[in-house]
Design an enzyme around this catalytic site. Sequence first.
Site, PDB file in Angstrom:
ATOM      1  N   SER A  83       3.269   1.800   4.599  1.00  0.00           N
ATOM      2  CA  SER A  83       3.841   1.183   3.410  1.00  0.00           C
ATOM      3  C   SER A  83       5.368   1.211   3.467  1.00  0.00           C
ATOM      4  CB  SER A  83       3.270   1.871   2.168  1.00  0.00           C
ATOM      5  OG  SER A  83       3.529   1.117   1.023  1.00  0.00           O
ATOM      6  N   ASP A  88       0.180  -1.171   7.103  1.00  0.00           N
ATOM      7  CA  ASP A  88       0.287  -1.847   5.806  1.00  0.00           C
ATOM      8  C   ASP A  88       1.730  -1.818   5.293  1.00  0.00           C
ATOM      9  OD1 ASP A  88      -1.533  -3.425   4.512  1.00  0.00           O
ATOM     10  OD2 ASP A  88      -2.305  -1.874   3.178  1.00  0.00           O
ATOM     11  N   HIS A  96      -4.922  -0.583   0.323  1.00  0.00           N
ATOM     12  CA  HIS A  96      -3.642   0.009   0.724  1.00  0.00           C
ATOM     13  C   HIS A  96      -3.764   1.518   0.937  1.00  0.00           C
ATOM     14  CE1 HIS A  96       0.592  -0.116   1.405  1.00  0.00           C
ATOM     15  NE2 HIS A  96       0.918   0.585   0.322  1.00  0.00           N
TER      16      HIS A  96
END
Length: 401
Positions: A245, A268, A323
């Site tokens: 992330s 991600d 996620h």
Amino acid sequence: MGNSCTHLGIPPAKGPNAVGCTDFMMDHTAKGSFFRLYYPCQETEKAEKPDWVPCREYFNGLADFMKINRSLSKGIFDHLFGSFKIPAYMDAPFKSNEKCPVVIFSHGLGAFRTLYSAICAELASRGFIVASVEHRDQSASATYYFSEKPASERAKGNSPKTSASAPEDLLMEWMYYRALRHGEREFPLRNQQVKQRADECILALDKLTEINAGAAVRNVLHTPFDWTTLENSMDLCRTAIMGHSFGGATAIEALCKEVKFKCGVALDAWMFPLNDEIFPRVKQPIFFINSEKFQWAGNIGRMRQLDSAVIQRKMITIRGTVHQSFPDFTFLTGNWIGKLMKLKGEIDPELAIDLSNKATLAFLQRHLGLEKNFNQWDLLIDGEDKNLIQGTNVILFQSAI
């Protein structure tokens, strides 16, 4: 073991090495380096597995980040996560028959150094030394450093003990997640944070380089781990950066800033914090491993700006993932709560992390020039598996030509 609904816990690493972990803080201030190190270790009877969340303040930080009342969250977190352990032995002696390649790992927004233990322990079990950095840019839900006690305090000497061990003459200071202020523009904050995060990853590599060279290091945390055993243990020509992330963006920023990182793996990745002008300056291979439910056209479009005819840039998407399929939370909640809190996707979380880890290992072997058997998973890099999508599931709007 029972079925996956009843058996909760972070999956043990699958590689041939037992895994140890230890915490390292060099320079007690917020400017210092703080990371959890995962490494191949000796099998040992004595060593304990550490708690997944090191102390109460981290739960407080998570509560703040998730906007839940702290006293309410105490009951929820104790019930959900209070008893989980990391799949690694705390402070176990280092042992490896060969020099270890190195991975620096960067956590996501609202996370901290311990929350990706399934990934870090797996890499260590395969012979890597992994430093999972705890960021001090106010993007972690909680972290700490130390300030010097005033002289009047030092004389007393018997300070109250805090939940993590504080050295004698130092005071523990907690730093919590900083939310966006009302009316504040997000990009300037995130861009400043991603630059600091990249610097913290580079600093962690610098510290490992000193340790590898046999420099005497002072770990503020006074753990029983013997750092001198790591002298000459690392293959610093084979170093990669990885993150989830915000940590995925951090990995890209760090590749731009530090050529010692030979390649990067972005799980991600959240591309928003990055300046577009750094993209052409990133010269190393990058592997984007995405979840099925998080990505959107604008974010993928920015990943695509990194496409190159000459440098390998790969992307796969894991079917049925969300996620939060990359941090450890996904293994620690039953199906109902997991789906409610978007911590679990449709796929078995162990299968998802296994695909991600194997694809990562194959990519690292390819671009770090490792002589291992990870190339058995080369097909995964190209998304060739029924649970993978080559590239992305996101439809990018093509303009009419």
